[in-house]
Scaffold this active site. Structure first.
Site, PDB file in Angstrom:
ATOM      1  N   HIS A   1       0.838  -1.204   0.000  1.00  0.00           N
ATOM      2  CA  HIS A   1       0.000   0.000   0.000  1.00  0.00           C
ATOM      3  C   HIS A   1       0.876   1.260   0.000  1.00  0.00           C
ATOM      4  O   HIS A   1       0.550   2.257  -0.652  1.00  0.00           O
ATOM      5  CB  HIS A   1      -0.905   0.039   1.236  1.00  0.00           C
ATOM      6  CG  HIS A   1      -1.892  -1.089   1.313  1.00  0.00           C
ATOM      7  ND1 HIS A   1      -1.699  -2.186   2.123  1.00  0.00           N
ATOM      8  CD2 HIS A   1      -3.073  -1.295   0.674  1.00  0.00           C
ATOM      9  CE1 HIS A   1      -2.724  -3.004   1.991  1.00  0.00           C
ATOM     10  NE2 HIS A   1      -3.573  -2.500   1.119  1.00  0.00           N
TER      11      HIS A   1
ATOM     12  N   SER B   1       1.112  -9.225   1.098  1.00  0.00           N
ATOM     13  CA  SER B   1      -0.340  -9.343   1.196  1.00  0.00           C
ATOM     14  C   SER B   1      -0.702  -9.324   2.674  1.00  0.00           C
ATOM     15  O   SER B   1       0.082  -9.811   3.512  1.00  0.00           O
ATOM     16  CB  SER B   1      -0.768 -10.687   0.583  1.00  0.00           C
ATOM     17  OG  SER B   1      -2.040 -11.058   1.058  1.00  0.00           O
TER      18      SER B   1
END
Ligand code: PAF
Length: 272
Positions: A33, A178
């Protein structure tokens, strides 16, 4: 960074904003992110992220209920990396929402074992796009099918939004980052590195790309107790099985269970 805890709050402030760059998230932020934020910061716009765990895209209720919630940490990460605004809507965002039906390519790859998942993704994104009215949106290419579906949704609906795909961020071991990696044991984390190794091996042998090569890798992964959901060589736009690397770029995509955790990854092979 300004935190908006409701759509109402956001709408009040919105009229003073110039063009926005938007990063939708479900929180539990990691370096993947952060790379989206860093990429967004290269553009001139102010950057807004959203944090919302979207019930509509989970087909497993427990998966939804167990989704990690790390809101304080997430806000700190966003602020530290120069995000300007974050929108954290409550559940009223899905009241009277317009349900979007994803096109047939949503039934391939991940759609096979997650029916309705991409309908839920497009439904919430359509709503966020209406609220935020972004000029640019940023998506990670680890979720390649999601990236293509959003790209096509924007095109098909003539939305005035530019989409930027951002490369997958990996551990030194090659494991794609992840939120789900946190659920792996140390041993499983080591086994999980075999997914990217398999993709890289296929890439190295791309001059011999055929179903045999893919099946050999599938069998090898199975021999390591990795439960392969799919490993496919396909057209990157339609996800139809394809080996014509002489004619076009190819996407090799994988989804597999390491223990109980479903992981995905992919590699793009450039045309020979
Ligand atoms: O990729 C995700 O985290 C989600 O699918 C998204 C894009 C935030 C929509 O809920």
């Amino acid at each position: 960074m300004i935190v908006f805890n409701s759509i109402k709050e956001f709408n009040k402030a919105k009229e003073n904003f110039d063009s926005l760059s938007f990063i939708p998230t479900m929180g539990n932020l990691h370096r993947g992110h952060i790379s989206l934020i860093d990429t967004a910061k290269e553009y001139k716009n102010k950057v807004i992220a959203s944090i919302y765990i979207n019930k509509l895209q989970f087909n497993d209720k427990n998966d939804y209920l167990n989704y990690p919630k790390t809101i304080e940490d997430d806000i700190n990460i966003l602020e530290k990396h120069g995000c300007d605004y974050v929108l954290i809507p409550d559940e009223s965002i899905i009241e009277n929402i317009i349900n979007i039906k994803a096109p047939p390519i949503s039934n391939k790859l991940c759609g096979q074992s997650r029916p309705g998942h991409f309908d839920g993704v497009l439904t919430i994104l359509n709503k966020f796009f209406q609220i935020i009215d972004p000029e640019i949106v940023f998506f990670g290419k680890k979720d390649y099918q999601q990236f293509v579906l959003v790209r096509d949704f924007i095109l098909d609906n003539n939305l005035n939004i530019k989409i930027v795909g951002v490369d997958t961020v990996r551990e030194d071991s090659g494991l794609a980052l992840s939120s789900r990696n946190n659920l792996l044991s140390n041993q499983e984390k080591i086994i999980a590195t075999e997914l990217y190794k398999a993709l890289k091996d296929i890439a190295i042998n791309k001059t011999n790309l055929n179903s045999n090569l893919i099946n050999l890798k599938k069998d090898y992964l199975k021999s390591l107790d990795i439960n392969v959901d799919y490993l496919i060589s396909c057209d990157p736009d339609t996800f139809e099985e394809c080996y014509k690397i002489n004619e076009k770029d190819i996407l090799v995509a994988i989804a597999a269970y390491v223990g109980k955790i479903r992981l995905i990854d992919n590699i793009k092979l450039t045309k020979l």
